[in-house]
Design a protein around this motif. Sequence first.
Motif, mmCIF file in Angstrom:
data_model
loop_
_atom_site.group_PDB
_atom_site.id
_atom_site.type_symbol
_atom_site.label_atom_id
_atom_site.label_comp_id
_atom_site.label_asym_id
_atom_site.label_seq_id
_atom_site.Cartn_x
_atom_site.Cartn_y
_atom_site.Cartn_z
ATOM 1 N N PHE A 99 1.089 -1.421 0.285
ATOM 2 C CA PHE A 99 -0.037 -0.259 0.190
ATOM 3 C C PHE A 99 0.942 1.399 -0.102
ATOM 4 O O PHE A 99 1.748 1.395 0.640
ATOM 5 C CB PHE A 99 -0.751 -0.155 0.891
ATOM 6 C CG PHE A 99 -1.931 -0.888 0.918
ATOM 7 C CD1 PHE A 99 -2.767 -0.501 0.573
ATOM 8 C CD2 PHE A 99 -2.080 -2.092 1.924
ATOM 9 C CE1 PHE A 99 -4.426 -1.078 0.136
ATOM 10 C CE2 PHE A 99 -3.681 -2.862 1.837
ATOM 11 C CZ PHE A 99 -4.152 -2.597 0.791
ATOM 12 N N PRO A 100 0.433 2.125 -0.596
ATOM 13 C CA PRO A 100 1.061 3.780 -0.280
ATOM 14 C C PRO A 100 1.132 4.198 0.243
ATOM 15 O O PRO A 100 -0.848 4.456 0.241
ATOM 16 C CB PRO A 100 1.010 4.423 -1.826
ATOM 17 C CG PRO A 100 -0.139 3.340 -2.157
ATOM 18 C CD PRO A 100 -0.023 2.096 -1.935
ATOM 19 N N GLN A 101 2.085 4.096 1.254
ATOM 20 C CA GLN A 101 2.293 5.455 2.790
ATOM 21 C C GLN A 101 0.938 6.322 2.551
ATOM 22 O O GLN A 101 0.568 7.013 3.269
ATOM 23 C CB GLN A 101 3.091 5.364 3.249
ATOM 24 C CG GLN A 101 2.589 5.557 5.128
ATOM 25 C CD GLN A 101 3.781 5.634 5.977
ATOM 26 O OE1 GLN A 101 4.601 4.995 5.730
ATOM 27 N NE2 GLN A 101 3.497 6.225 6.883
ATOM 28 N N THR A 102 1.601 7.418 1.476
ATOM 29 C CA THR A 102 1.100 8.972 1.178
ATOM 30 C C THR A 102 -1.058 8.788 0.941
ATOM 31 O O THR A 102 -0.894 9.325 0.891
ATOM 32 C CB THR A 102 2.103 9.564 0.924
ATOM 33 O OG1 THR A 102 3.657 9.311 1.317
ATOM 34 C CG2 THR A 102 1.854 10.895 0.313
ATOM 35 N N MET A 103 -0.669 7.902 0.001
ATOM 36 C CA MET A 103 -1.812 7.957 -0.944
ATOM 37 C C MET A 103 -2.778 7.371 0.012
ATOM 38 O O MET A 103 -3.964 8.320 0.085
ATOM 39 C CB MET A 103 -2.259 6.969 -1.904
ATOM 40 C CG MET A 103 -0.980 7.592 -3.099
ATOM 41 S SD MET A 103 -1.672 9.251 -3.986
ATOM 42 C CE MET A 103 -3.286 9.246 -4.467
ATOM 43 N N MET A 104 -2.198 6.529 1.385
ATOM 44 C CA MET A 104 -3.536 6.061 1.958
ATOM 45 C C MET A 104 -3.803 6.871 3.391
ATOM 46 O O MET A 104 -4.564 7.258 3.251
ATOM 47 C CB MET A 104 -3.213 5.065 2.491
ATOM 48 C CG MET A 104 -2.992 3.623 2.092
ATOM 49 S SD MET A 104 -4.396 3.487 0.968
ATOM 50 C CE MET A 104 -5.552 1.969 2.432
ATOM 51 N N LEU A 105 -2.605 7.715 3.663
ATOM 52 C CA LEU A 105 -2.661 9.316 4.324
ATOM 53 C C LEU A 105 -3.831 10.371 3.792
ATOM 54 O O LEU A 105 -4.868 10.322 4.701
ATOM 55 C CB LEU A 105 -1.493 8.685 4.815
ATOM 56 C CG LEU A 105 -1.564 10.428 6.011
ATOM 57 C CD1 LEU A 105 -1.512 10.293 7.420
ATOM 58 C CD2 LEU A 105 -0.312 11.187 5.216
ATOM 59 N N LEU A 106 -3.671 10.410 2.881
ATOM 60 C CA LEU A 106 -4.551 11.254 2.213
ATOM 61 C C LEU A 106 -5.775 11.210 2.161
ATOM 62 O O LEU A 106 -7.140 12.036 2.513
ATOM 63 C CB LEU A 106 -3.832 11.867 1.615
ATOM 64 C CG LEU A 106 -2.858 12.789 0.943
ATOM 65 C CD1 LEU A 106 -1.987 12.851 -0.401
ATOM 66 C CD2 LEU A 106 -2.263 13.783 2.310
ATOM 67 N N ALA A 107 -5.941 9.736 1.872
ATOM 68 C CA ALA A 107 -7.881 9.246 1.502
ATOM 69 C C ALA A 107 -8.207 9.686 2.351
ATOM 70 O O ALA A 107 -9.652 9.438 2.764
ATOM 71 C CB ALA A 107 -7.256 8.257 0.629
ATOM 72 N N LEU A 108 -7.612 8.702 3.788
ATOM 73 C CA LEU A 108 -8.243 8.162 4.717
ATOM 74 C C LEU A 108 -8.172 9.173 5.884
ATOM 75 O O LEU A 108 -9.378 9.389 6.930
ATOM 76 C CB LEU A 108 -7.707 6.996 5.008
ATOM 77 C CG LEU A 108 -7.499 5.146 4.859
ATOM 78 C CD1 LEU A 108 -6.961 4.889 5.614
ATOM 79 C CD2 LEU A 108 -9.302 5.603 4.274
ATOM 80 N N ALA A 109 -7.674 10.323 5.739
ATOM 81 C CA ALA A 109 -7.794 11.457 7.098
ATOM 82 C C ALA A 109 -9.011 11.844 7.063
ATOM 83 O O ALA A 109 -9.546 12.402 8.365
ATOM 84 C CB ALA A 109 -6.473 12.614 6.264
ATOM 85 N N GLY A 110 -10.121 12.657 6.126
ATOM 86 C CA GLY A 110 -11.335 12.735 6.492
ATOM 87 C C GLY A 110 -12.473 11.990 6.927
ATOM 88 O O GLY A 110 -12.740 12.826 8.605
ATOM 89 N N PRO A 111 -12.597 10.579 6.269
ATOM 90 C CA PRO A 111 -13.482 9.819 6.882
ATOM 91 C C PRO A 111 -13.021 9.374 8.502
ATOM 92 O O PRO A 111 -13.826 9.145 9.621
ATOM 93 C CB PRO A 111 -13.699 8.943 6.260
ATOM 94 C CG PRO A 111 -12.418 8.843 5.216
ATOM 95 C CD PRO A 111 -11.576 10.223 5.346
ATOM 96 N N VAL A 112 -11.673 9.463 8.792
ATOM 97 C CA VAL A 112 -11.035 8.682 9.879
ATOM 98 C C VAL A 112 -11.486 9.769 11.072
ATOM 99 O O VAL A 112 -10.961 8.824 12.241
ATOM 100 C CB VAL A 112 -9.645 7.431 9.464
ATOM 101 C CG1 VAL A 112 -8.991 7.039 11.140
ATOM 102 C CG2 VAL A 112 -9.943 6.811 8.061
ATOM 103 N N VAL A 113 -10.641 10.840 10.914
ATOM 104 C CA VAL A 113 -11.013 11.637 12.010
ATOM 105 C C VAL A 113 -12.237 11.667 12.497
ATOM 106 O O VAL A 113 -12.521 12.471 13.405
ATOM 107 C CB VAL A 113 -9.957 12.528 11.279
ATOM 108 C CG1 VAL A 113 -10.422 14.120 12.091
ATOM 109 C CG2 VAL A 113 -8.582 12.926 11.577
#
Length: 342
Positions: A165-179
Motif C-alpha cells: 500500500f502507498p502510505q502517502t496516498m492512504m494517509l491523504l485518502a483516509l484522513a477525512g473519514p477516519v478523523v
Amino acid sequence: MTIPGSELEVHETETPVEDDDAVVKVAGRSPTQLAIARFRADKLSMISFVLSVLIILAAILAPFLVAFGVLHPNDLHQELLSDDGVAPEGRFGGVSWDHPFGVDPGTGRDLLSRLMLAITSSLSIALTGTILTVIIGAVLGIVAGFSGGFVDAVVGRIIDLTLSFPQTMMLLALAGPVVLMLRRDVSDFPGLGFLAGADLSNGLFVIAILAVFGWPPVARVVRGQVLSIREREFIEAARLLGASRPRLYFKEVLPNVWAPVLVYVTLLVPAYISAEAAFNFLGVGIKPPTPTLGNILADSVSYTSADPTYFFLPGALLALIVVVFNLVGDGARDALDPKSHR
C-alpha cells in the motif's frame, strides 16, 4: 652470624615476604554490562544520549510550565510586531530577554514557549507510534518465526500486503473519514467529550497510520532472530517441561530478541518525528493553535522572507532532535553488536 674457625661474618637481613594469601579477584560482566561499557566509551553516543535526555525532560516539563504560568504559548503580543502587523520588530525575529527565541510573525506569540510545547506534541506522537509499531511487529514476528508453516506464511503475506500500500496516498485518502469517525466515537463515551477535539482525533489518526504501516520491518527483523533461537537447547528444555505457547513466546524468546528491537526503537523515534512534520506539510496532523514541530515549520514557510529566523529555528530544532536520536541508535547498535562497523 660468625662462622667458627674463620674471620668471616655473615649478616642476616630480613626481606619482605609477599603474602601468599593475596588473590587477584576477577569479576565477570554480563552482556548487558559489556554493552553499557561499550556505549559509554563512545563519546559521541554519550553526548547524544545526554542531549536526548534533555529533550525528553523538556517535553515532559513543558505542559507543567504552561500550567504554572512560566510559559505563555498563546499570549498575543501585537505591540511587538512592526507597523504592517506581520514581521516582528527588532533583529532576529524580535529576540529579547523576555522572548529569547523571538515571537511568531502575525501573532506575536512567544516562540520559545511554542517550541517547547511542540516538542511535547511531536515526541508524544512519535513515542506512541513507536510503541504500537514495536508491539505489533514483535508479537507477529515471534508468532510467525516460532510457529512456522501455515502461520508463518499467513503473516508473511500480510507483511507483503501492508508494504504494497502507498502510505502517502492512504494517509491523504483516509484522513477525512477516519478523523471524523474518531471524533464521533470518542465523544460517545461519557466523560470523554472533552477529548473529542480535532487535536486528539488528528493525533490519533497520525499515530494509527504510523503504526499500521510501520510494523512490517520490525516483524521481519524479529522473525529472523526467532528462526535461529527456536531450535536452541533452552527452548527444547522449556518445551519438555510443559511450557505453554505464551510462556515460550514472551518468557523464553522475547528476552533474546530485545537487542535488535531496542536499536529499532531508537531509530523509529526520529523517523516518526520527521514523518509527523511531513504529514503537516500535506495538511494532515495536529492543527494550530496546538503547536507541533511540523505545523510550526509548515507555518513558517509563509514568512521566510519577512522573518527568516522563524523558519530557521524550528527547522534547526527538528534537525537536532532527529540527528541526536539517530546517533543514540547508532551507538546502541554498535554497543549491542561489537562486530558491526559504523
